[in-house]
Design a protein around this motif. Structure first.
Motif, PDB file in Angstrom:
ATOM      1  N   ILE A  59       0.840  -1.206   0.000  1.00 31.92           N
ATOM      2  CA  ILE A  59       0.000   0.000   0.000  1.00 31.92           C
ATOM      3  C   ILE A  59       0.870   1.250   0.000  1.00 31.92           C
ATOM      4  O   ILE A  59       0.686   2.157  -0.804  1.00 31.92           O
ATOM      5  N   GLU A 112      -3.662   0.481  -7.920  1.00 34.23           N
ATOM      6  CA  GLU A 112      -3.409  -0.928  -8.231  1.00 34.23           C
ATOM      7  C   GLU A 112      -3.646  -1.171  -9.714  1.00 34.23           C
ATOM      8  O   GLU A 112      -4.234  -0.337 -10.401  1.00 34.23           O
ATOM      9  N   ARG A 118     -11.060  -5.450  -8.360  1.00 37.36           N
ATOM     10  CA  ARG A 118      -9.912  -4.679  -7.872  1.00 37.36           C
ATOM     11  C   ARG A 118      -9.915  -3.314  -8.557  1.00 37.36           C
ATOM     12  O   ARG A 118      -9.735  -3.234  -9.772  1.00 37.36           O
ATOM     13  N   TYR A 119     -10.131  -2.287  -7.780  1.00 29.61           N
ATOM     14  CA  TYR A 119     -10.306  -0.954  -8.364  1.00 29.61           C
ATOM     15  C   TYR A 119      -9.346   0.035  -7.713  1.00 29.61           C
ATOM     16  O   TYR A 119      -8.736  -0.269  -6.700  1.00 29.61           O
ATOM     17  N   PHE A 122     -12.421   2.222  -4.217  1.00 26.37           N
ATOM     18  CA  PHE A 122     -13.383   1.202  -3.805  1.00 26.37           C
ATOM     19  C   PHE A 122     -13.904   1.561  -2.424  1.00 26.37           C
ATOM     20  O   PHE A 122     -13.401   2.478  -1.782  1.00 26.37           O
ATOM     21  N   GLN A 124     -14.824   0.658   1.458  1.00 22.56           N
ATOM     22  CA  GLN A 124     -14.639  -0.245   2.590  1.00 22.56           C
ATOM     23  C   GLN A 124     -15.714   0.014   3.634  1.00 22.56           C
ATOM     24  O   GLN A 124     -16.067   1.160   3.914  1.00 22.56           O
ATOM     25  N   LYS A 207       1.337 -12.113  -4.100  1.00 19.71           N
ATOM     26  CA  LYS A 207       0.342 -12.581  -5.070  1.00 19.71           C
ATOM     27  C   LYS A 207       1.018 -13.288  -6.259  1.00 19.71           C
ATOM     28  O   LYS A 207       0.416 -14.127  -6.916  1.00 19.71           O
ATOM     29  N   ARG A 255      -1.761 -11.443   6.057  1.00 22.67           N
ATOM     30  CA  ARG A 255      -2.423 -10.172   5.789  1.00 22.67           C
ATOM     31  C   ARG A 255      -1.429  -9.117   5.312  1.00 22.67           C
ATOM     32  O   ARG A 255      -0.258  -9.161   5.629  1.00 22.67           O
ATOM     33  N   GLY A 256      -1.973  -8.162   4.559  1.00 24.28           N
ATOM     34  CA  GLY A 256      -1.098  -7.217   3.872  1.00 24.28           C
ATOM     35  C   GLY A 256      -0.495  -6.096   4.714  1.00 24.28           C
ATOM     36  O   GLY A 256       0.411  -5.424   4.283  1.00 24.28           O
ATOM     37  N   ASN A 276      -7.877 -13.920  -7.172  1.00 16.78           N
ATOM     38  CA  ASN A 276      -7.391 -13.406  -5.889  1.00 16.78           C
ATOM     39  C   ASN A 276      -8.182 -12.201  -5.393  1.00 16.78           C
ATOM     40  O   ASN A 276      -7.881 -11.626  -4.366  1.00 16.78           O
ATOM     41  N   VAL A 279     -11.420 -12.427  -1.930  1.00 19.31           N
ATOM     42  CA  VAL A 279     -11.397 -12.152  -0.494  1.00 19.31           C
ATOM     43  C   VAL A 279     -12.313 -10.963  -0.242  1.00 19.31           C
ATOM     44  O   VAL A 279     -12.046  -9.857  -0.693  1.00 19.31           O
ATOM     45  N   CYS A 281     -13.485 -10.002   2.863  1.00 17.00           N
ATOM     46  CA  CYS A 281     -13.273  -9.336   4.155  1.00 17.00           C
ATOM     47  C   CYS A 281     -11.923  -9.745   4.732  1.00 17.00           C
ATOM     48  O   CYS A 281     -11.516 -10.903   4.620  1.00 17.00           O
ATOM     49  N   GLY A 282     -11.234  -8.786   5.328  1.00 18.70           N
ATOM     50  CA  GLY A 282      -9.962  -9.100   5.979  1.00 18.70           C
ATOM     51  C   GLY A 282      -9.870  -8.332   7.283  1.00 18.70           C
ATOM     52  O   GLY A 282     -10.384  -7.213   7.386  1.00 18.70           O
ATOM     53  N   GLY A 306     -14.771  -5.311   1.493  1.00 19.39           N
ATOM     54  CA  GLY A 306     -14.766  -4.608   0.206  1.00 19.39           C
ATOM     55  C   GLY A 306     -16.182  -4.644  -0.376  1.00 19.39           C
ATOM     56  O   GLY A 306     -16.657  -5.703  -0.775  1.00 19.39           O
ATOM     57  N   ARG A 309     -16.709  -5.633  -4.109  1.00 15.63           N
ATOM     58  CA  ARG A 309     -16.517  -7.088  -4.244  1.00 15.63           C
ATOM     59  C   ARG A 309     -17.736  -7.828  -3.728  1.00 15.63           C
ATOM     60  O   ARG A 309     -18.178  -8.803  -4.332  1.00 15.63           O
TER      61      ARG A 309
HETATM   62  P1  ATP Z   1      -6.062  -8.096  -1.487  1.00 16.34           P
HETATM   63  O1  ATP Z   1      -5.286  -9.201  -0.875  1.00 16.34           O
HETATM   64  O2  ATP Z   1      -7.234  -8.571  -2.303  1.00 16.34           O
HETATM   65  O3  ATP Z   1      -5.209  -7.100  -2.210  1.00 16.34           O
HETATM   66  P2  ATP Z   1      -5.879  -6.535   0.859  1.00 16.34           P
HETATM   67  O4  ATP Z   1      -5.300  -7.475   1.839  1.00 16.34           O
HETATM   68  O5  ATP Z   1      -5.007  -5.549   0.196  1.00 16.34           O
HETATM   69  O6  ATP Z   1      -6.703  -7.323  -0.254  1.00 16.34           O
HETATM   70  P3  ATP Z   1      -7.337  -5.092   2.884  1.00 16.34           P
HETATM   71  O7  ATP Z   1      -6.358  -4.003   2.995  1.00 16.34           O
HETATM   72  O8  ATP Z   1      -7.451  -6.087   3.951  1.00 16.34           O
HETATM   73  O9  ATP Z   1      -7.151  -5.820   1.470  1.00 16.34           O
HETATM   74  O10 ATP Z   1      -8.787  -4.469   2.592  1.00 16.34           O
HETATM   75  C1  ATP Z   1      -9.993  -5.055   3.070  1.00 16.34           C
HETATM   76  C2  ATP Z   1     -10.888  -5.476   1.938  1.00 16.34           C
HETATM   77  O11 ATP Z   1     -11.029  -4.445   0.979  1.00 16.34           O
HETATM   78  C3  ATP Z   1     -10.387  -6.640   1.115  1.00 16.34           C
HETATM   79  O12 ATP Z   1     -10.693  -7.860   1.739  1.00 16.34           O
HETATM   80  C4  ATP Z   1     -11.128  -6.475  -0.176  1.00 16.34           C
HETATM   81  O13 ATP Z   1     -12.432  -7.029  -0.074  1.00 16.34           O
HETATM   82  C5  ATP Z   1     -11.230  -4.984  -0.305  1.00 16.34           C
HETATM   83  N1  ATP Z   1     -10.229  -4.456  -1.244  1.00 16.34           N
HETATM   84  C6  ATP Z   1      -8.900  -4.299  -1.049  1.00 16.34           C
HETATM   85  N2  ATP Z   1      -8.314  -3.746  -2.117  1.00 16.34           N
HETATM   86  C7  ATP Z   1      -9.313  -3.559  -3.039  1.00 16.34           C
HETATM   87  C8  ATP Z   1      -9.360  -3.012  -4.358  1.00 16.34           C
HETATM   88  N3  ATP Z   1      -8.275  -2.512  -4.952  1.00 16.34           N
HETATM   89  N4  ATP Z   1     -10.565  -2.974  -4.999  1.00 16.34           N
HETATM   90  C9  ATP Z   1     -11.676  -3.450  -4.414  1.00 16.34           C
HETATM   91  N5  ATP Z   1     -11.703  -3.974  -3.169  1.00 16.34           N
HETATM   92  C10 ATP Z   1     -10.532  -4.024  -2.482  1.00 16.34           C
END
Ligand code: ATP
Ligand code: MG
Length: 415
Positions: A59, A112, A118-119, A122, A124, A207, A255-256, A276, A279, A281-282, A306, A309
């Motif tokens: 990020i 991204e 993946r946008y 987006f 949250q 990834k 987790r990221g 990928n 996912v 929810c994280g 997300g 998503r």
């Molecule tokens: P990913 O592994 O898919 O990149 P992340 O670990 O970067 O996700 P988090 O930072 O945990 O994602 O964000 C929480 C949630 O937000 C994710 O689980 C996903 O549903 C959503 N999300 C993350 N990045 C994006 C994106 N670029 N576009 C749409 N939804 C996203």
């Protein structure tokens, strides 16, 4: 024609309606658990994310929408909410109350490579809870996310959990990873070679290399947990069973973000075309972040969903938590005064009502009706206006019934 920026999304029609419905549904769900809505700025000083999300994260490294404002201050459009919520919590001294439970929703921005799910902008929707460290509470937080998603109609969800352990567990684990990866670096992607130096845990979140055998055979967190963290994780699993949340252990889930400790989890939709991006929810526990930003020790846990998503996955699963139809169509055949009075009365009584404002013919209005698919059509012509009644047509059986004006609301409420 000007087009939308790359990686952004327009939502309209049933998708737009579903998006809005999902947000309000999740908000009322959180209110039931006594979480309070918080609103934070869309942009913050870049410094906040560098410290709060971590310099070694994708990020901060690659995805920040940062810019200099007109006074040369470095600002960043929020890539996530946790750092901002912690900043708000500290700046407003909300820690004077022992526990705080918040929820939020809004846009997040990440530069991204756009793809389905993946946008670059987006939405949250998430929660952050401060002041509680208790595995039963962690399980409740996980269950909130799981229950909201299943209540909305998503069925094939898998909750994956892992524990990163406390600080000493993490250090032991990182050392083991360094030892393991060191002779294998040549076989990893360029990013992972950097991650080896900046934050070796991150390699597991790659990834690109995710199907690489080297990653699959890497040491597992669980073997490096301190006694305390191990016990915490065991109780978490018991608690998830008590709350009837089905889960899988995923030992490579890290987790990221940089700030997680102990509990981490993700909710994945199986069998999705989104790859990928499946996912939805994280989240996890981040007991070090408040200290990192504010030098006080307060445990915290949160998750983020997300929303786009989620809407895509509902679509994919052919689940419609809300439909696009109206309750009643009022067919005004040249009787403006009487018809608009009835339209107003219906809406005041809570019926989703549509009518024609363009003096369309009966035939043209029946075409509209096909689109709107109302349960009932109220036909209002000259006879009805004169006789102070309406003709109620059941759109399913196609039967007509004359109903007196004074009895209309009662009649429609009964059927
Ligand atoms: P990913 O592994 O898919 O990149 P992340 O670990 O970067 O996700 P988090 O930072 O945990 O994602 O964000 C929480 C949630 O937000 C994710 O689980 C996903 O549903 C959503 N999300 C993350 N990045 C994006 C994106 N670029 N576009 C749409 N939804 C996203
Ligand atoms: Mg990401």
């Amino acid at each position: 024609m000007i087009q939308k920026p790359k990686g952004t999304l327009d939502l309209y029609g049933l998708e737009g309606k579903t998006y809005e419905y999902v947000l309000s549904y999740m908000s009322s769900f959180l209110n039931m658990y006594n979480y309070n809505y918080v609103k934070i700025p869309t942009f913050e000083t870049s410094e906040l994310y560098k410290r709060g999300v971590g310099e070694s994260s994708d990020i901060v490294n690659k995805e920040m929408y940062d810019f200099l404002d007109k006074s040369d201050r470095s600002m960043t459009l929020r890539p996530e909410f946790t750092a901002g919520v912690v900043r708000m919590f500290l700046e407003n001294k909300l820690y004077s109350k022992e526990t705080n439970k918040f929820y939020y929703y809004g846009s997040a921005f990440r530069y991204e490579r756009p793809q389905s799910g993946r946008y670059r902008e987006f939405t949250q929707f998430g929660v952050e809870a401060f002041g509680i460290k208790n595995p039963y509470f962690d399980a409740e937080v996980i269950s909130i996310a799981y229950k909201m998603l299943t209540d909305l109609g998503l069925k094939d969800l898998v909750v994956q959990i892992n524990s990163l352990g406390d600080n000493s567990s993490r250090e032991a684990y990182k050392n083991a990873l360094r030892e393991y990866f060191k002779p294998k670096l040549d076989n990893l992607c360029e990013d992972c070679k950097n991650r080896f130096n900046t934050n070796v845990l991150r390699i597991l979140d790659c990834k690109v290399d995710k199907d690489n055998e080297i990653l699959k055979n890497a040491p597992k967190t669980l073997n490096y947990l301190s006694e305390e963290s191990k016990e915490y994780f065991d109780i978490l699993k018991t608690a998830l069973n008590v709350l009837e949340v089905p889960f899988e252990e995923n030992t490579s889930l890290v987790r990221g973000l940089d700030y997680y400790t102990d509990t981490v989890f993700e909710i994945v939709y199986k069998d999705s075309n989104l790859g990928n991006a499946s996912v939805v929810c994280g989240g996890g526990r981040y007991d070090n972040l408040v200290n990192e930003l504010g030098k006080i020790n307060i445990p915290a846990i949160g998750f983020s969903i997300g929303v786009e998503r989620l809407v895509l996955l509902l679509n994919e699963a052919n689940v419609k938590p809300i439909d696009n139809k109206v309750d009643i169509y009022v067919m005004n055949l040249g009787q403006d005064k009487y018809a608009y009075e009835i339209v107003d009365m219906l809406r005041n009584s809570g019926f989703i009502t549509e009518t024609d404002y363009l003096n369309k013919s009966m035939k043209a209005q029946f075409k509209l009706v096909d689109d709107l698919n109302p349960d009932y059509i109220l036909i209002i012509g000259e006879d009805e206006a004169k006789g102070n009644y309406v003709t109620v047509k059941d759109n399913l059986t196609k039967e007509n019934k004359k109903v007196e004006f004074d009895e209309l609301i009662e009649y429609l409420s009964m059927i």
